[in-house]
Design an enzyme around this catalytic site. Structure first.
Site, short mmCIF file in Angstrom:
data_model
loop_
_atom_site.label_atom_id
_atom_site.label_comp_id
_atom_site.label_asym_id
_atom_site.label_seq_id
_atom_site.Cartn_x
_atom_site.Cartn_y
_atom_site.Cartn_z
N ARG A 21 -2.41 3.18 12.55
CA ARG A 21 -2.02 4.41 11.86
C ARG A 21 -1.04 5.22 12.71
O ARG A 21 -0.13 5.84 12.18
CB ARG A 21 -3.25 5.22 11.47
N ARG B 10 -10.75 7.58 4.23
CA ARG B 10 -10.55 6.58 3.19
C ARG B 10 -11.87 6.02 2.66
O ARG B 10 -11.90 4.96 2.04
CB ARG B 10 -9.71 5.43 3.75
N SER C 251 -5.52 -3.67 14.56
CA SER C 251 -4.88 -3.02 15.70
C SER C 251 -5.87 -2.60 16.79
O SER C 251 -5.61 -2.78 17.98
CB SER C 251 -4.08 -1.81 15.22
N CYS D 106 0.03 4.20 1.55
CA CYS D 106 -0.30 5.19 2.58
C CYS D 106 0.84 5.47 3.56
O CYS D 106 0.97 6.58 4.08
CB CYS D 106 -1.58 4.83 3.32
N TYR E 87 -1.99 -9.60 15.94
CA TYR E 87 -0.86 -9.17 16.77
C TYR E 87 -0.66 -10.12 17.95
O TYR E 87 0.35 -10.05 18.63
CB TYR E 87 -1.08 -7.72 17.24
N CYS F 151 0.86 -1.18 0.00
CA CYS F 151 0.00 0.00 0.00
C CYS F 151 0.89 1.23 0.00
O CYS F 151 2.05 1.15 0.39
CB CYS F 151 -0.91 0.01 1.22
N LYS G 219 -12.27 -4.94 2.65
CA LYS G 219 -11.65 -4.10 3.68
C LYS G 219 -12.55 -2.89 3.94
O LYS G 219 -12.86 -2.13 3.04
CB LYS G 219 -10.27 -3.64 3.21
N GLU H 278 -17.02 -7.93 -3.78
CA GLU H 278 -15.59 -7.61 -3.79
C GLU H 278 -14.75 -8.89 -3.74
O GLU H 278 -13.76 -9.02 -4.46
CB GLU H 278 -15.23 -6.75 -2.57
N LYS I 237 -11.29 -7.80 6.51
CA LYS I 237 -10.64 -6.96 7.51
C LYS I 237 -11.53 -5.77 7.86
O LYS I 237 -12.04 -5.14 6.93
CB LYS I 237 -9.32 -6.47 6.91
N CYS J 242 -3.87 6.21 0.12
CA CYS J 242 -3.36 4.93 -0.38
C CYS J 242 -3.08 4.94 -1.88
O CYS J 242 -2.96 3.89 -2.50
CB CYS J 242 -4.35 3.81 -0.03
C1 PBG Z 1 -2.65 0.05 4.83
C2 PBG Z 1 -3.13 -0.77 5.95
C3 PBG Z 1 -3.83 -0.40 7.10
C4 PBG Z 1 -3.94 -1.55 7.89
C5 PBG Z 1 -3.35 -2.58 7.19
N1 PBG Z 1 -2.86 -2.10 5.99
C6 PBG Z 1 -4.30 0.94 7.54
C7 PBG Z 1 -5.42 1.58 6.85
O1 PBG Z 1 -6.00 1.07 5.89
O2 PBG Z 1 -5.69 2.70 7.26
C8 PBG Z 1 -4.58 -1.62 9.24
C9 PBG Z 1 -4.09 -2.73 10.11
C10 PBG Z 1 -4.45 -2.61 11.53
O3 PBG Z 1 -5.20 -1.72 11.97
O4 PBG Z 1 -3.96 -3.45 12.30
N2 PBG Z 1 -3.62 0.54 3.97
#
Ligand code: PBG
Length: 328
Positions: free
Chosen positions: A205, A217, A274, A122, A313, A120, A195, A233, A248, A130
């Site tokens: 982030r 986003r 996260s 970003c 994690y 990605c 996603k 998707e 996700k 992104c």
């Molecule tokens: C990149 C990306 C993100 C995450 C994984 N790849 C952040 C986002 O889309 O803002 C999030 C992973 C997480 O929160 O653990 N685009």
């Protein structure tokens, strides 16, 4: 017949009986550990928003990946945090970029760990979006060209699985063609197929310094209200040639995981993101919940919903517990 005709409690009576009829296992082989890598040397910097997680540098990440392999975790997922950012995110396709260097170091430290890398822009763009930004809007097709460049450089660095997470239309097809044409037809694609534009990415982030400078986003990530769109998707990425389909976040979207599982014959992954991790960690630290039990329960729920693989994690902690207690 006398009431009650059936007594399900018979099979809950002892730990051995319960173990015998348990339907869903969480084993180390089901887990993928995300690892953050920044530029520099000797870095092992704890991430405040993700207790127990660290930022590594290419020279320290090999050891972290080797520990995962040793614990029976088959795969790590790399996230790069470059020093220099620009409009296009050009550090992402630098041959000596942070993810590329990390992949080389990991392969040197462990012959058989599967190296996956998040793809990605970003973390690499100055604006934090992104893709390529024009008048505040991320340009789909121009972004694809850049992603293809990054994918080829990841492949040359030894990445086994490329995981595009930007939610650009046509990503999987574009990457598949670009990789195949460059002779990388053995490199697998794990699509962030479904996603959502989620509030649960906050701690990531902060850790990866990838918060958009302006806006959000929602123009490319999905509306949390939609499940049919998610199935669509996933079907698109399936047809375009994704090898693994990912949903996700995971916990708030168990119905989506189940729906995708029902529609594809390919492996399904789910990303316990996260915010999901941080909530459990901080609640446990406050003494509000039993952190260990909640960890197992949350990941088991994601497996039960239909995920073959869970990106989490907690992977190392789960695998350590597995080694100690043989819990499944
Ligand atoms: C990149 C990306 C993100 C995450 C994984 N790849 C952040 C986002 O889309 O803002 C999030 C992973 C997480 O929160 O653990 N685009």
């Amino acid at each position: 017949m006398t009431f009650p005709s059936d007594r399900p409690r018979r099979l809950r009576r002892t730990p051995s009986i319960r173990r015998m009829v348990r339907e869903t296992d969480v084993l180390p082989r089901h887990l993928i550990q995300p690892l953050f890598v920044e530029e520099g040397k000797g870095v092992r910097r704890p991430i405040e928003t993700l207790p127990g997680q660290m930022r590594y540098s290419p020279d320290t990440v090999g050891e972290a990946a080797a520990e995962c392999a040793d614990l029976g975790i088959p795969c790590v997922l790399l996230f790069g945090i470059p020093k220099a950012k620009d409009e296009e995110g050009s550090a992402a396709w630098d041959e000596r970029g942070v993810v590329q260097d990390a992949a080389v170091a990991i392969r040197a430290a462990s012959a058989d760990i599967v190296i996956a890398a998040d793809l990605c822009l970003c973390e690499y763009t100055s604006h934090g979006h992104c893709g390529v930004l024009e008048h505040g809007v991320v340009q789909n097709d121009a972004t694809l060209e850049l992603l293809e460049r990054v994918a080829r450089s990841y492949a040359s660095a030894g990445v086994d699985i490329i995981a595009p997470s930007g939610m650009m239309d046509g990503t999987i097809n574009g990457l598949r063609v670009a990789l195949d044409e460059a002779g990388w037809d053995e490199i697998a694609l794990m699509a962030y197929a479904v996603k959502y534009a989620s509030a649960f990415y906050g701690p990531f982030r902060a850790a990866a310094e990838s918060t958009p400078q302006e806006g959000d986003r929602k123009g490319y990530q999905m509306d949390p209200a939609n499940v049919r769109e998610g199935i669509r998707e996933a079907a698109l990425d399936d047809e375009e040639g994704a090898d693994i389909l990912m949903v996700k976040p995971a916990g708030p979207y168990l119905d989506v995981i189940a729906a995708v599982r029902a529609k594809t014959q390919k492996p399904v992954a789910a990303y316990q993101v996260s915010g999901e991790y941080a909530m459990l960690k901080f609640a446990a630290a406050q003494g509000l919940i039993d952190g260990r039990a909640a960890m197992w329960e949350s990941v088991r729920g994601i497996r039960r919903a239909g995920a073959d693989l869970v990106i989490t994690y907690f992977a190392r902690e789960l695998a350590r517990e597995f080694r100690e207690h043989r819990t499944t």
